[in-house]
Design an enzyme around this catalytic site. Structure first.
Site, short mmCIF file in Angstrom:
data_model
loop_
_atom_site.label_atom_id
_atom_site.label_comp_id
_atom_site.label_asym_id
_atom_site.label_seq_id
_atom_site.Cartn_x
_atom_site.Cartn_y
_atom_site.Cartn_z
N GLU A 133 5.96 19.34 3.43
CA GLU A 133 5.32 19.22 2.12
C GLU A 133 3.83 18.95 2.37
O GLU A 133 3.46 17.91 2.93
CB GLU A 133 5.94 18.07 1.34
CG GLU A 133 5.36 17.96 -0.05
CD GLU A 133 6.00 16.84 -0.86
OE1 GLU A 133 6.19 15.74 -0.31
OE2 GLU A 133 6.28 17.06 -2.05
N LYS A 160 5.56 -1.90 -9.40
CA LYS A 160 4.46 -1.88 -8.42
C LYS A 160 3.87 -0.48 -8.46
O LYS A 160 4.41 0.46 -7.89
CB LYS A 160 5.02 -2.19 -7.02
CG LYS A 160 4.05 -2.85 -6.06
CD LYS A 160 2.76 -2.11 -5.83
CE LYS A 160 2.85 -1.06 -4.75
NZ LYS A 160 1.65 -0.22 -4.62
N GLU A 179 13.15 9.43 -5.68
CA GLU A 179 12.60 10.73 -6.07
C GLU A 179 11.48 11.03 -5.07
O GLU A 179 10.42 10.41 -5.13
CB GLU A 179 12.10 10.66 -7.51
CG GLU A 179 12.25 11.95 -8.23
CD GLU A 179 11.00 12.78 -8.14
OE1 GLU A 179 10.86 13.53 -7.14
OE2 GLU A 179 10.17 12.67 -9.04
N CYS A 230 5.45 16.70 -6.74
CA CYS A 230 6.66 16.82 -5.91
C CYS A 230 7.36 18.15 -6.19
O CYS A 230 7.93 18.75 -5.30
CB CYS A 230 7.59 15.63 -6.12
SG CYS A 230 8.00 15.39 -7.85
P1 ADP Z 1 1.49 8.13 -0.17
O1 ADP Z 1 1.76 8.07 1.31
O2 ADP Z 1 1.24 9.48 -0.68
O3 ADP Z 1 0.50 7.12 -0.68
P2 ADP Z 1 3.82 6.54 -0.67
O4 ADP Z 1 5.19 7.07 -0.74
O5 ADP Z 1 3.48 5.73 0.54
O6 ADP Z 1 2.87 7.77 -0.87
O7 ADP Z 1 3.50 5.68 -1.97
C1 ADP Z 1 4.30 5.63 -3.12
C2 ADP Z 1 4.40 4.19 -3.57
O8 ADP Z 1 5.04 3.44 -2.54
C3 ADP Z 1 3.06 3.49 -3.79
O9 ADP Z 1 3.16 2.62 -4.90
C4 ADP Z 1 2.87 2.70 -2.52
O10 ADP Z 1 2.05 1.57 -2.68
C5 ADP Z 1 4.28 2.29 -2.22
N1 ADP Z 1 4.55 1.94 -0.81
C6 ADP Z 1 3.91 2.38 0.29
N2 ADP Z 1 4.45 1.83 1.40
C7 ADP Z 1 5.43 1.00 1.00
C8 ADP Z 1 6.38 0.15 1.67
N3 ADP Z 1 6.38 0.03 2.98
N4 ADP Z 1 7.25 -0.53 0.91
C9 ADP Z 1 7.28 -0.40 -0.43
N5 ADP Z 1 6.42 0.38 -1.12
C10 ADP Z 1 5.51 1.07 -0.42
#
Ligand code: ADP
Length: 485
Positions: A387, A179, A254, A288
């Site tokens: 961060e 994903k 990570e 990161c």
């Molecule tokens: P940001 O907040 O900087 O967009 P995220 O950590 O939310 O960073 O995003 C990293 C990845 O996690 C992306 O692929 C995002 O779509 C996915 N993501 C965001 N929220 C969820 C969730 N609740 N469950 C699983 N994956 C998620």
């Protein structure tokens, strides 16, 4: 530079591009304009992708389960070459989609190919062991793939992280449901297309683009995955780890960092200076492992900060295609968040010692935040702990080694640290004394080092990707004890 070709607006399941019936806009962050669309997957598509990956793993679908390590290795080598053949198109997509300077996008695609080549070399070199035990037994360990690996990846290094996670998982015989991040995944979709064209059997790599709280959440909570690798924010990391724990799925996380660069009076100041600047402006600080804190010893602090101020004032922000020092941030939300943090820092009396500039080629609509050099920061202030994920360097001055170590460790994160000193004893003491996954001595980041294990401690996550350690992390040990009398 023209973007030669956008990837399909569909999900990849079983080597078929599936129209999911809904799409999401893809925005170029330098212009805040929609440039194309991607598929929006729901829980049903994730279900289908996981089932397909399972069938590919068990051998019910195509020949993947019968491929030897040597065959997997040969495919990985061939795919690395295919990536290099399509290097320019992939770089252009990465540059447009993330906004990062073209030179950095090109380096990312090169690194992606390097991951496939590195893990191609490792695919047939992982092995179990025979163990000494009691008379009458032979005990051995088998190193087996997990099965279906779920991978949730971020927008800051889409292609590199694709390489890091997918190459290691496939090299060890797993299948993958990926994903990618909704904010930037064009290069990932194009790489997946290229993987299919390069002869990867059906169901081995499945890609379900979509929103985090839809496709991402469905994947993390899926009962039929065998391993989950997540790269992203600590908050989302907690959510996905909780979801995976429900089904006892092992997780690699990570997450973020607040990494210090520590410059002593006796350092090679020229090298330190360049690495400190690069460490915070690379990918506009959205890394990161960004070196977002500078700890500088009092004796050289004045001249070092003065030079930094001069350099920061000359830094230019422009769209990635213009290949300036910094591109935009990824989206309006990240920009608004960083603008707010900077306004608060100023209101709290923190000094902006220098700021970069917006190049005339930068659209005012783009999500640009110019590099900031912050000094005179009260102990424990948010800009030292949180961060910020932007080109903001927070400076602190220290007097001696003990204080440097104390300040370096004054964080919940523990990803990287840079130590700049000529004193060998101090190099080793600090390398041991700093609580982080990586310590770089008289360099920062070792040029990206695909070969080097990478991961965090504390709020930066756990588990290791990259290097041979990353390969091992996509396998588990089975112990076989044979009693033969
Ligand atoms: P940001 O907040 O900087 O967009 P995220 O950590 O939310 O960073 O995003 C990293 C990845 O996690 C992306 O692929 C995002 O779509 C996915 N993501 C965001 N929220 C969820 C969730 N609740 N469950 C699983 N994956 C998620």
């Amino acid at each position: 530079m023209d973007v030669a070709e956008f990837p399909p607006q569909a999900a990849l399941i079983g080597n078929q591009w599936i129209d999911t019936g809904a799409t999401l806009e893809v925005e170029a962050p330098a212009r805040a304009e929609t440039v194309t669309r991607i598929a929006r997957c729901g829980a049903d598509h994730v279900d289908e992708a996981v089932a397909t990956a399972r069938h590919a793993f068990t051998g019910e679908l195509g020949e993947w389960a019968r491929w030897s390590a040597r065959q997997r290795s040969a495919w990985l080598y061939a795919f690395a070459e295919a990536i290099e053949t399509h290097h320019e198109n992939l770089s252009a997509l990465e540059c447009l989609d993330t906004g990062k300077p073209l030179t950095q996008a090109r380096a990312d695609i090169k690194a992606c190919a390097h991951y496939f080549r590195f893990y191609a070399g490792g695919a047939d070199k992982l092995h179990g062991e025979t163990l000494p035990f009691e008379e009458g037994y032979t005990v051995l360990t088998l190193r087996e793939p997990y099965g279906v690996c779920a991978q949730i990846t971020p927008w800051n290094y889409p292609a590199q992280i694709f390489g890091r996670c997918v190459a290691a998982a496939l090299a060890t015989g797993n299948t993958v449901v990926l994903k990618p991040a909704e904010d930037a995944c064009l290069s990932v979709l194009s790489l997946a297309k290229l993987a299919v064209e390069s002869g990867l059997p059906p169901g081995v790599l499945n890609v379900v683009p979509g929103l985090g709280h839809e496709a991402g959440a469905a994947l993390a909570a899926h009962p039929a995955i065998d391993h989950l690798s997540f790269t992203g924010s600590p908050e989302t990391g907690t959510q996905v780890a909780q979801a995976a724990a429900e089904h006892h799925v092992p997780v690699t996380l990570e997450l973020g960092g607040k990494s210090p660069q520590i410059v002593f009076d006796d350092a090679d100041l020229e090298s330190a200076f360049d690495a400190v600047v690069r460490g915070i402006i690379q990918n506009a600080g959205q890394t990161c492992s960004a070196g977002s804190r500078l700890l500088v010893q009092r004796g050289v602090s004045e001249t070092f900060i003065e030079r930094l101020a001069e350099r920061f004032s000359a830094l230019r922000c422009a769209p990635g295609e213009e290949d300036a020092d910094c591109g935009p941030l990824i989206n309006a939300r990240q920009k608004a968040r960083l603008d707010e943090r900077l306004a608060r820092a100023k209101a709290d009396g923190i000094r902006v010692a220098a700021k970069g500039q917006l190049d005339e080629r930068a659209s005012p609509a783009g999500h640009f935040v110019v590099p900031h050099l912050l000094t005179e920061i009260p102990d424990g202030h948010t800009v030292l702990r949180e961060e910020l994920f932007g080109p903001v360097l927070a400076v602190q001055i220290f007097d001696d080694e003990a204080q440097a170590q104390h300040l370096a460790n004054a964080t919940d994160f523990g990803l990287c640290a840079g130590i700049w000193t000529r004193d060998g004893g101090r190099q080793l003491r600090l390398a041991r004394g700093i609580r982080s996954g990586q310590v770089f001595v008289n360099n920062y980041g070792a040029g990206g080092g695909v070969e080097l294990p990478f991961g965090g401690v504390g709020r930066s996550g756990f588990g290791r990707e990259k290097g041979f350690e990353g390969l091992r992390s996509y396998t588990r040990i089975k112990t076989v004890a044979l009693r033969h009398g």
